[in-house]
Design a protein around this motif. Structure first.
Motif, mmCIF file in Angstrom:
data_model
loop_
_atom_site.group_PDB
_atom_site.id
_atom_site.type_symbol
_atom_site.label_atom_id
_atom_site.label_comp_id
_atom_site.label_asym_id
_atom_site.label_seq_id
_atom_site.Cartn_x
_atom_site.Cartn_y
_atom_site.Cartn_z
ATOM 1 N N LYS A 233 0.578 -0.832 -0.360
ATOM 2 C CA LYS A 233 0.297 -0.173 -0.429
ATOM 3 C C LYS A 233 1.222 1.279 -0.161
ATOM 4 O O LYS A 233 2.433 1.041 0.248
ATOM 5 C CB LYS A 233 -1.142 -0.130 1.105
ATOM 6 N N VAL A 234 0.791 1.619 -0.644
ATOM 7 C CA VAL A 234 1.172 3.055 -1.171
ATOM 8 C C VAL A 234 0.665 4.782 0.070
ATOM 9 O O VAL A 234 -0.542 4.809 -0.571
ATOM 10 C CB VAL A 234 1.231 4.153 -2.592
ATOM 11 N N GLN A 235 1.516 4.929 1.001
ATOM 12 C CA GLN A 235 1.327 6.044 1.689
ATOM 13 C C GLN A 235 0.617 7.780 0.906
ATOM 14 O O GLN A 235 1.250 7.326 0.010
ATOM 15 C CB GLN A 235 2.059 6.337 2.904
ATOM 16 N N GLY A 236 0.060 8.835 0.597
ATOM 17 C CA GLY A 236 0.093 9.532 0.303
ATOM 18 C C GLY A 236 1.226 10.196 0.770
ATOM 19 O O GLY A 236 2.309 10.349 1.171
ATOM 20 N N LEU A 237 1.264 11.243 -0.774
ATOM 21 C CA LEU A 237 2.674 12.336 -1.631
ATOM 22 C C LEU A 237 3.015 12.810 0.806
ATOM 23 O O LEU A 237 2.033 13.347 1.238
ATOM 24 C CB LEU A 237 2.349 13.840 -1.436
ATOM 25 N N ILE A 238 4.148 13.189 0.455
ATOM 26 C CA ILE A 238 4.884 13.813 2.007
ATOM 27 C C ILE A 238 5.251 14.954 1.862
ATOM 28 O O ILE A 238 5.903 14.916 0.838
ATOM 29 C CB ILE A 238 5.900 12.320 2.459
ATOM 30 N N TYR A 239 4.446 16.335 2.150
ATOM 31 C CA TYR A 239 5.119 17.353 1.080
ATOM 32 C C TYR A 239 6.052 17.791 1.355
ATOM 33 O O TYR A 239 6.605 17.812 0.832
ATOM 34 C CB TYR A 239 3.744 18.243 1.763
ATOM 35 N N ARG A 240 6.731 17.640 2.248
ATOM 36 C CA ARG A 240 8.005 18.250 3.038
ATOM 37 C C ARG A 240 9.152 17.553 1.873
ATOM 38 O O ARG A 240 9.964 18.832 1.455
ATOM 39 C CB ARG A 240 8.747 18.561 3.768
ATOM 40 N N PRO A 241 9.458 16.464 2.047
ATOM 41 C CA PRO A 241 10.367 16.006 0.908
ATOM 42 C C PRO A 241 9.893 16.159 -0.916
ATOM 43 O O PRO A 241 11.175 16.109 -1.603
ATOM 44 C CB PRO A 241 10.357 14.429 1.211
ATOM 45 N N PHE A 242 9.210 15.712 -1.258
ATOM 46 C CA PHE A 242 8.493 16.752 -2.604
ATOM 47 C C PHE A 242 8.724 17.965 -2.671
ATOM 48 O O PHE A 242 9.194 17.923 -3.770
ATOM 49 C CB PHE A 242 7.019 16.408 -2.359
ATOM 50 N N MET A 243 8.362 18.792 -1.680
ATOM 51 C CA MET A 243 9.017 20.106 -2.420
ATOM 52 C C MET A 243 10.349 20.379 -2.295
ATOM 53 O O MET A 243 11.013 20.898 -2.938
ATOM 54 C CB MET A 243 8.296 21.006 -0.471
ATOM 55 N N THR A 244 11.264 19.760 -0.894
ATOM 56 C CA THR A 244 13.032 20.060 -1.670
ATOM 57 C C THR A 244 12.968 19.601 -2.457
ATOM 58 O O THR A 244 13.369 19.806 -3.118
ATOM 59 C CB THR A 244 13.140 18.899 0.089
ATOM 60 N N TRP A 245 12.518 18.179 -3.033
ATOM 61 C CA TRP A 245 12.419 17.504 -4.393
ATOM 62 C C TRP A 245 12.338 18.840 -5.467
ATOM 63 O O TRP A 245 13.843 18.266 -6.381
ATOM 64 C CB TRP A 245 12.428 15.649 -4.686
ATOM 65 N N ILE A 246 11.810 18.924 -5.700
ATOM 66 C CA ILE A 246 10.747 19.678 -7.242
ATOM 67 C C ILE A 246 11.558 20.876 -7.064
ATOM 68 O O ILE A 246 12.437 21.708 -7.731
ATOM 69 C CB ILE A 246 9.431 19.651 -7.282
ATOM 70 N N SER A 247 12.144 21.137 -6.237
ATOM 71 C CA SER A 247 13.549 22.555 -5.839
ATOM 72 C C SER A 247 14.616 22.028 -5.846
ATOM 73 O O SER A 247 15.021 22.565 -7.321
ATOM 74 C CB SER A 247 13.158 23.052 -4.438
ATOM 75 N N SER A 248 15.179 21.150 -5.205
ATOM 76 C CA SER A 248 16.507 20.613 -6.227
ATOM 77 C C SER A 248 16.369 20.027 -7.247
ATOM 78 O O SER A 248 17.594 20.535 -8.062
ATOM 79 C CB SER A 248 17.309 19.985 -4.792
ATOM 80 N N GLN A 249 15.583 19.178 -7.671
ATOM 81 C CA GLN A 249 15.759 18.392 -8.773
ATOM 82 C C GLN A 249 15.653 19.751 -10.113
ATOM 83 O O GLN A 249 15.773 19.260 -11.442
ATOM 84 C CB GLN A 249 14.808 17.047 -9.084
ATOM 85 N N PHE A 250 14.227 20.445 -10.403
ATOM 86 C CA PHE A 250 13.498 21.037 -10.852
ATOM 87 C C PHE A 250 13.880 22.430 -11.007
ATOM 88 O O PHE A 250 13.733 23.390 -12.593
ATOM 89 C CB PHE A 250 12.269 20.436 -11.446
ATOM 90 N N GLY A 251 13.900 22.788 -10.342
ATOM 91 C CA GLY A 251 14.142 24.317 -10.218
ATOM 92 C C GLY A 251 12.811 24.905 -9.583
ATOM 93 O O GLY A 251 12.757 26.213 -9.835
ATOM 94 N N PHE A 252 12.243 24.408 -9.347
ATOM 95 C CA PHE A 252 10.495 25.044 -9.525
ATOM 96 C C PHE A 252 10.187 25.768 -7.655
ATOM 97 O O PHE A 252 11.052 24.862 -6.941
ATOM 98 C CB PHE A 252 9.014 23.816 -8.886
ATOM 99 N N LYS A 253 10.442 26.593 -7.797
ATOM 100 C CA LYS A 253 9.327 27.516 -6.498
ATOM 101 C C LYS A 253 8.443 27.337 -6.314
ATOM 102 O O LYS A 253 7.514 26.338 -6.396
ATOM 103 C CB LYS A 253 10.019 28.346 -6.914
ATOM 104 N N ARG A 254 8.152 26.600 -4.496
ATOM 105 C CA ARG A 254 7.423 25.742 -3.721
ATOM 106 C C ARG A 254 7.145 26.487 -2.797
ATOM 107 O O ARG A 254 8.196 26.982 -1.812
ATOM 108 C CB ARG A 254 7.447 24.404 -3.991
ATOM 109 N N GLN A 255 5.594 26.098 -1.834
ATOM 110 C CA GLN A 255 5.414 26.830 -0.796
ATOM 111 C C GLN A 255 4.514 26.489 -0.555
ATOM 112 O O GLN A 255 3.032 26.057 -0.905
ATOM 113 C CB GLN A 255 5.135 28.517 -0.677
ATOM 114 N N LEU A 256 4.484 25.854 1.120
ATOM 115 C CA LEU A 256 3.038 25.234 1.617
ATOM 116 C C LEU A 256 2.037 25.768 2.367
ATOM 117 O O LEU A 256 2.463 27.293 2.805
ATOM 118 C CB LEU A 256 3.919 23.702 2.247
#
Length: 166
Positions: free
Chosen positions: A54-77
């Motif tokens: 079973k897959v748990q839902g998206l874990i926001y903070r690691p996702f935000m760190t990843w898309i910022s570092s990997q793709f350069g997206f700006k993000r905010q929770l």
């Protein structure tokens, strides 16, 4: 990890679609494939697969760190924010990953739960939101629209505004 292939990865996958609001992420000079995004998201702790598969839902903070570092997206929770307020951030170059009930695909649902599913809001026109719903019905999965007042019934009052860097 077959069950992970059934994962709805709207947060990363919708960005891969290159909705007009945010350009598609690229890996090694080419648009990222869904399988690549899923593998990276799992490696970065954005999702957790339980031993039973079973897959748990998206874990926001690691996702935000990843898309910022990997793709350069700006993000905010954003948390505890009504859709009328968080939707103001949606404009060309910025989208909103919004937590909603999976029942959002059937707007006539009475008393829906809130949260447990993610959609990507890619346009706002007046008091109407347009969003990609990966588990929507085929006729409206790519670009469904609802009045904000109806969308609010399904909205969990949290999400992640995402924008491309200049």
């Amino acid at each position: 990890m077959n069950s992970a292939n059934h994962l709805a990865v709207p947060a990363a996958a919708d960005l891969r679609l290159g909705m007009p609001a945010v350009p598609a992420p690229r890996l090694g000079g080419h648009p990222a494939a869904m399988r690549e995004l899923l593998s990276l998201a799992l490696d970065r702790g954005c999702y957790v697969v339980e031993p039973q598969g079973k897959v748990q839902g998206l874990i926001y903070r690691p996702f935000m760190t990843w898309i910022s570092s990997q793709f350069g997206f700006k993000r905010q929770l954003v948390e505890n924010v009504p859709i009328q307020e968080s939707a103001r951030a949606v404009h060309p170059g910025q989208a909103l990953v919004a937590s909603v009930s999976p029942e959002v695909r059937d707007p006539s649902t009475c008393d829906p739960r809130r949260g447990g599913h993610l959609v990507l809001i890619h346009e706002v026109h007046g008091r109407t939101v347009r969003f990609h719903n990966p588990s929507g019905y085929s006729h409206n999965a790519d670009s469904a629209s609802l009045p904000m007042q109806v969308f609010e019934h399904f909205h969990a009052r949290r999400g992640i505004p995402v924008s491309a860097t200049p």
